[in-house]
Design a protein around this motif. Sequence first.
Motif, PDB file in Angstrom:
ATOM      1  N   ASP A  15       0.631  -1.127   0.002  1.00 59.36           N
ATOM      2  CA  ASP A  15      -0.200  -0.038   0.139  1.00 59.36           C
ATOM      3  C   ASP A  15       0.862   1.255  -0.085  1.00 59.36           C
ATOM      4  OD1 ASP A  15      -2.714   1.244   0.273  1.00 59.36           O
ATOM      5  OD2 ASP A  15      -1.798   1.978   2.198  1.00 59.36           O
ATOM      6  N   LEU A  16       1.948   1.354   0.728  1.00 59.32           N
ATOM      7  CA  LEU A  16       2.928   2.391   0.839  1.00 59.32           C
ATOM      8  C   LEU A  16       3.509   2.670  -0.710  1.00 59.32           C
ATOM      9  CD1 LEU A  16       4.461   4.518   2.091  1.00 59.32           C
ATOM     10  CD2 LEU A  16       6.150   2.922   2.959  1.00 59.32           C
ATOM     11  N   LEU A  17       3.989   1.438  -1.165  1.00 61.83           N
ATOM     12  CA  LEU A  17       4.453   1.505  -2.376  1.00 61.83           C
ATOM     13  C   LEU A  17       3.587   2.012  -3.710  1.00 61.83           C
ATOM     14  CD1 LEU A  17       6.640  -1.959  -2.410  1.00 61.83           C
ATOM     15  CD2 LEU A  17       7.298   0.419  -2.290  1.00 61.83           C
ATOM     16  N   VAL A  18       2.611   1.565  -3.351  1.00 59.00           N
ATOM     17  CA  VAL A  18       1.439   2.139  -4.344  1.00 59.00           C
ATOM     18  C   VAL A  18       1.152   3.462  -4.270  1.00 59.00           C
ATOM     19  CG1 VAL A  18      -1.229   2.237  -4.804  1.00 59.00           C
ATOM     20  CG2 VAL A  18       0.169  -0.001  -4.480  1.00 59.00           C
ATOM     21  N   ARG A  19       0.993   4.011  -3.016  1.00 64.91           N
ATOM     22  CA  ARG A  19       0.857   5.560  -2.889  1.00 64.91           C
ATOM     23  C   ARG A  19       2.194   6.224  -3.468  1.00 64.91           C
ATOM     24  NH1 ARG A  19      -3.053   6.895   0.994  1.00 64.91           N
ATOM     25  NH2 ARG A  19      -4.107   4.648   1.857  1.00 64.91           N
ATOM     26  N   LEU A  20       3.281   5.567  -3.230  1.00 64.01           N
ATOM     27  CA  LEU A  20       4.692   6.517  -3.869  1.00 64.01           C
ATOM     28  C   LEU A  20       4.616   6.578  -5.213  1.00 64.01           C
ATOM     29  CD1 LEU A  20       7.244   4.820  -1.330  1.00 64.01           C
ATOM     30  CD2 LEU A  20       6.513   7.197  -1.374  1.00 64.01           C
ATOM     31  N   VAL A  21       4.195   5.373  -5.962  1.00 67.82           N
ATOM     32  CA  VAL A  21       4.322   5.353  -7.310  1.00 67.82           C
ATOM     33  C   VAL A  21       3.009   6.166  -7.831  1.00 67.82           C
ATOM     34  CG1 VAL A  21       4.066   3.715  -9.272  1.00 67.82           C
ATOM     35  CG2 VAL A  21       5.323   3.085  -7.388  1.00 67.82           C
ATOM     36  N   GLU A  22       2.060   6.351  -7.381  1.00 69.12           N
ATOM     37  CA  GLU A  22       0.615   7.091  -7.714  1.00 69.12           C
ATOM     38  C   GLU A  22       1.422   8.553  -7.290  1.00 69.12           C
ATOM     39  OE1 GLU A  22      -2.479   6.125  -5.139  1.00 69.12           O
ATOM     40  OE2 GLU A  22      -3.410   4.767  -6.895  1.00 69.12           O
ATOM     41  N   ALA A  23       1.939   8.989  -6.521  1.00 67.29           N
ATOM     42  CA  ALA A  23       2.706  10.285  -6.426  1.00 67.29           C
ATOM     43  C   ALA A  23       3.743  10.566  -7.236  1.00 67.29           C
ATOM     44  CB  ALA A  23       3.184  10.293  -4.899  1.00 67.29           C
ATOM     45  N   ALA A  24       4.631   9.509  -7.701  1.00 59.91           N
ATOM     46  CA  ALA A  24       5.454   9.857  -8.664  1.00 59.91           C
ATOM     47  C   ALA A  24       4.716  10.458  -9.933  1.00 59.91           C
ATOM     48  CB  ALA A  24       6.286   8.689  -8.637  1.00 59.91           C
ATOM     49  N   LEU A  64       2.867  13.508 -20.091  1.00 57.84           N
ATOM     50  CA  LEU A  64       1.443  12.514 -19.681  1.00 57.84           C
ATOM     51  C   LEU A  64       1.645  11.247 -20.036  1.00 57.84           C
ATOM     52  CD1 LEU A  64      -0.909  15.013 -21.500  1.00 57.84           C
ATOM     53  CD2 LEU A  64      -0.594  14.585 -18.992  1.00 57.84           C
ATOM     54  N   ALA A  65       2.472  10.635 -20.886  1.00 57.67           N
ATOM     55  CA  ALA A  65       2.686   9.236 -21.271  1.00 57.67           C
ATOM     56  C   ALA A  65       3.323   8.795 -20.012  1.00 57.67           C
ATOM     57  CB  ALA A  65       3.288   8.965 -22.626  1.00 57.67           C
ATOM     58  N   LEU A  66       4.503   9.297 -19.788  1.00 54.75           N
ATOM     59  CA  LEU A  66       5.228   8.988 -18.637  1.00 54.75           C
ATOM     60  C   LEU A  66       4.503   8.831 -17.296  1.00 54.75           C
ATOM     61  CD1 LEU A  66       7.907   7.814 -17.553  1.00 54.75           C
ATOM     62  CD2 LEU A  66       8.441  10.192 -17.017  1.00 54.75           C
ATOM     63  N   GLY A  67       3.603   9.921 -16.903  1.00 57.52           N
ATOM     64  CA  GLY A  67       2.733   9.895 -15.823  1.00 57.52           C
ATOM     65  C   GLY A  67       1.689   8.676 -15.788  1.00 57.52           C
ATOM     66  N   LEU A  68       1.222   8.380 -16.933  1.00 56.58           N
ATOM     67  CA  LEU A  68       0.164   7.421 -17.128  1.00 56.58           C
ATOM     68  C   LEU A  68       0.952   5.976 -16.913  1.00 56.58           C
ATOM     69  CD1 LEU A  68      -1.891   8.395 -20.232  1.00 56.58           C
ATOM     70  CD2 LEU A  68      -2.545   8.068 -17.901  1.00 56.58           C
ATOM     71  N   GLU A  69       2.075   5.842 -17.263  1.00 56.97           N
ATOM     72  CA  GLU A  69       2.885   4.704 -17.131  1.00 56.97           C
ATOM     73  C   GLU A  69       2.900   4.402 -15.454  1.00 56.97           C
ATOM     74  OE1 GLU A  69       3.784   2.382 -19.026  1.00 56.97           O
ATOM     75  OE2 GLU A  69       3.307   3.379 -21.106  1.00 56.97           O
ATOM     76  N   PHE A  70       3.354   5.455 -14.820  1.00 53.95           N
ATOM     77  CA  PHE A  70       3.413   5.241 -13.288  1.00 53.95           C
ATOM     78  C   PHE A  70       2.104   5.001 -12.789  1.00 53.95           C
ATOM     79  CE2 PHE A  70       7.316   7.762 -13.678  1.00 53.95           C
ATOM     80  CZ  PHE A  70       8.358   6.959 -12.761  1.00 53.95           C
ATOM     81  N   GLN A  71       1.201   5.615 -13.146  1.00 52.90           N
ATOM     82  CA  GLN A  71      -0.540   5.261 -12.859  1.00 52.90           C
ATOM     83  C   GLN A  71      -0.591   3.839 -13.093  1.00 52.90           C
ATOM     84  OE1 GLN A  71      -1.843   7.557 -10.681  1.00 52.90           O
ATOM     85  NE2 GLN A  71      -0.391   8.736 -10.917  1.00 52.90           N
ATOM     86  N   LEU A  72      -0.419   3.426 -14.063  1.00 51.44           N
ATOM     87  CA  LEU A  72      -0.714   1.972 -14.410  1.00 51.44           C
ATOM     88  C   LEU A  72       0.280   1.071 -13.452  1.00 51.44           C
ATOM     89  CD1 LEU A  72      -2.104  -0.230 -16.282  1.00 51.44           C
ATOM     90  CD2 LEU A  72      -0.137   0.021 -18.059  1.00 51.44           C
ATOM     91  N   ALA A  73       1.494   1.444 -13.290  1.00 46.35           N
ATOM     92  CA  ALA A  73       2.432   0.406 -12.441  1.00 46.35           C
ATOM     93  C   ALA A  73       1.710   0.492 -10.908  1.00 46.35           C
ATOM     94  CB  ALA A  73       3.797   1.337 -12.218  1.00 46.35           C
ATOM     95  N   SER A  74       1.161   1.629 -10.625  1.00 46.62           N
ATOM     96  CA  SER A  74       0.424   1.788  -9.285  1.00 46.62           C
ATOM     97  C   SER A  74      -0.701   0.767  -9.096  1.00 46.62           C
ATOM     98  CB  SER A  74       0.164   3.073  -8.739  1.00 46.62           C
ATOM     99  OG  SER A  74      -0.842   3.533  -9.533  1.00 46.62           O
ATOM    100  N   ASP A  75      -1.381   0.593 -10.364  1.00 48.98           N
ATOM    101  CA  ASP A  75      -2.679  -0.135 -10.344  1.00 48.98           C
ATOM    102  C   ASP A  75      -2.304  -1.614 -10.254  1.00 48.98           C
ATOM    103  OD1 ASP A  75      -4.577   1.998 -10.370  1.00 48.98           O
ATOM    104  OD2 ASP A  75      -4.515   2.071 -12.501  1.00 48.98           O
ATOM    105  N   ILE A  76      -1.185  -2.010 -10.922  1.00 49.30           N
ATOM    106  CA  ILE A  76      -0.705  -3.200 -11.039  1.00 49.30           C
ATOM    107  C   ILE A  76      -0.229  -3.775  -9.675  1.00 49.30           C
ATOM    108  CG2 ILE A  76       1.031  -4.836 -11.928  1.00 49.30           C
ATOM    109  CD1 ILE A  76       0.916  -3.170 -14.456  1.00 49.30           C
ATOM    110  N   LEU A  77       0.520  -2.765  -8.826  1.00 43.61           N
ATOM    111  CA  LEU A  77       1.054  -3.016  -7.558  1.00 43.61           C
ATOM    112  C   LEU A  77      -0.193  -3.463  -6.600  1.00 43.61           C
ATOM    113  CD1 LEU A  77       3.935  -0.601  -6.939  1.00 43.61           C
ATOM    114  CD2 LEU A  77       3.883  -3.198  -6.652  1.00 43.61           C
ATOM    115  N   ARG A  78      -1.100  -2.430  -6.815  1.00 40.53           N
ATOM    116  CA  ARG A  78      -2.432  -2.631  -5.887  1.00 40.53           C
ATOM    117  C   ARG A  78      -3.043  -4.152  -5.967  1.00 40.53           C
ATOM    118  NH1 ARG A  78      -4.719   1.773  -7.730  1.00 40.53           N
ATOM    119  NH2 ARG A  78      -3.981   3.036  -6.068  1.00 40.53           N
TER     120      ARG A  78
END
Length: 137
Positions: A15-24, A64-78
């Motif tokens: 959960d902490l990692l998800v929040r960090l990746v979402e914040a990134a 935007l493309a890079l930010g979307l990649e981070f958001q997708l990574a957080s969803d996968i982590l979740r």
Amino acid sequence: MHEVLGEEWLAQAVDLLVRLVEAAGAIVIFVGAAVAFCWFLVAAVRERRPEAFVPVRLGLGRFLALGLEFQLASDILRTAIAPTLRAIGELAAIAAIRTALNYFLSREIREERAELDRRPDPAAPDATPLDDTDLPR
């Protein structure tokens, strides 16, 4: 005896990692928007030509493309720890939407970049070869 790496501890760590990746991802998108806004202001004041805004859009698109990649990574982590069928379905839907957004954004960036590469540079000297009619007599 309590497990050192119990499921609850692991869930909290993820959960902490998800929040960090979402914040990134959010920071990347925010910084990209702020930088693009500054570029926009400079282009608006200096150039006032529609073509001057293409590099601004390209730069923002990359952020935007890079930010979307981070958001997708957080969803996968979740969904990494004990995913439910519902969580997997939500991830699939979110991943499909973000992947489609990223695809179309990347395609637009490629097309805009190709358009910029095809345009002659107004600051460059004329590179067309001289013919007989251009020579002084």
